[in-house]
Scaffold this active site. Structure first.
Site, PDB file in Angstrom:
ATOM      1  N   THR A 250       0.856  -1.185   0.000  1.00  0.00           N
ATOM      2  CA  THR A 250       0.000   0.000   0.000  1.00  0.00           C
ATOM      3  C   THR A 250       0.886   1.227   0.000  1.00  0.00           C
ATOM      4  OG1 THR A 250      -1.928   0.970   1.067  1.00  0.00           O
ATOM      5  CG2 THR A 250      -0.163   0.281   2.513  1.00  0.00           C
TER       6      THR A 250
ATOM      7  N   SER B 178       4.544   0.212  -0.871  1.00  0.00           N
ATOM      8  CA  SER B 178       4.996   0.012  -2.249  1.00  0.00           C
ATOM      9  C   SER B 178       5.125   1.325  -3.018  1.00  0.00           C
ATOM     10  CB  SER B 178       4.048  -0.928  -2.982  1.00  0.00           C
ATOM     11  OG  SER B 178       2.735  -0.416  -2.963  1.00  0.00           O
TER      12      SER B 178
ATOM     13  N   GLY C 296      -0.345   4.851  10.212  1.00  0.00           N
ATOM     14  CA  GLY C 296      -0.676   4.195   8.967  1.00  0.00           C
ATOM     15  C   GLY C 296       0.182   2.966   8.851  1.00  0.00           C
TER      16      GLY C 296
ATOM     17  N   LYS D   8      -6.314   1.973   5.961  1.00  0.00           N
ATOM     18  CA  LYS D   8      -5.047   1.503   6.520  1.00  0.00           C
ATOM     19  C   LYS D   8      -4.442   2.531   7.462  1.00  0.00           C
ATOM     20  CE  LYS D   8      -4.676  -0.621   2.095  1.00  0.00           C
ATOM     21  NZ  LYS D   8      -4.077  -0.496   0.795  1.00  0.00           N
TER      22      LYS D   8
END
Length: 171
Positions: free
Chosen positions: A2, A125, A46, A34
């Site tokens: 994410t 990512s 997060g 998230k």
């Protein structure tokens, strides 16, 4: 994975994350949240990585913050110690970006507690894309919330594991 970005500007702390959950190359969900807030302690967090693992770590972080009377630095170090040494936690695969009014940290499963330089943190990512965008935007007159939102949007245009369904929390 994410994309999570945490931005500090003008006494505001904002954490933003995209909503995409992927399994391999397949999008399973596009509206996940998230990011979390610990209301009593004005802490935002997060997480990137396995969702179940990240939620477990968030619960542990919340308990550590309560145990250490809101001292985020101490709680982050204690969580990282547990994460590295506990047989169950050691298997968890996630990264966390956390912040309060004074500090921002990245916590990893290898026992790292990093206090990044600057006012923008990016993980996941698409974290490096969001970080780069945030570093450029921090110099503008945009608010912390606007910077965080735009940083995730930029990452979503580059990273296939990031979408533009953005959730934002601020303190």
């Amino acid at each position: 994975m994410t994309t999570i970005v945490l931005v500090r500007k003008n006494n505001e702390v904002v954490v933003a994350g995209d909503g995409q959950v992927s399994m391999g190359n397949t999008v399973v969900k596009s509206t996940a949240s998230k990011i979390r807030k610990i209301e009593k302690r004005d802490v935002v967090a997060g997480f990137a990585g396995s969702t179940a693992d990240a939620l477990t770590l968030f619960e542990r972080l919340e308990a550590k913050i309560e145990k250490h009377a809101g001292n985020l630095s101490r709680a982050a170090v204690e969580l990282a110690k547990d994460w590295r040494t506990d047989k169950y936690l050691r298997r968890l695969e996630a990264l966390m970006a956390i912040g309060d009014k004074e500090h921002s940290y990245i916590i990893s499963g290898t026992g790292d507690v990093l206090e990044p330089e600057g006012d923008v943190v990016g993980i996941g990512s698409g974290g490096n894309y969001a970080l780069a965008a945030g570093k450029v935007l921090i110099e503008t007159d945009k608010s912390a919330e606007e910077i965080a939102k735009k940083a995730i949007q930029v990452a979503s245009e580059i990273c296939v594991f990031t979408n533009d369904n953005i959730k934002i929390l601020k303190i």
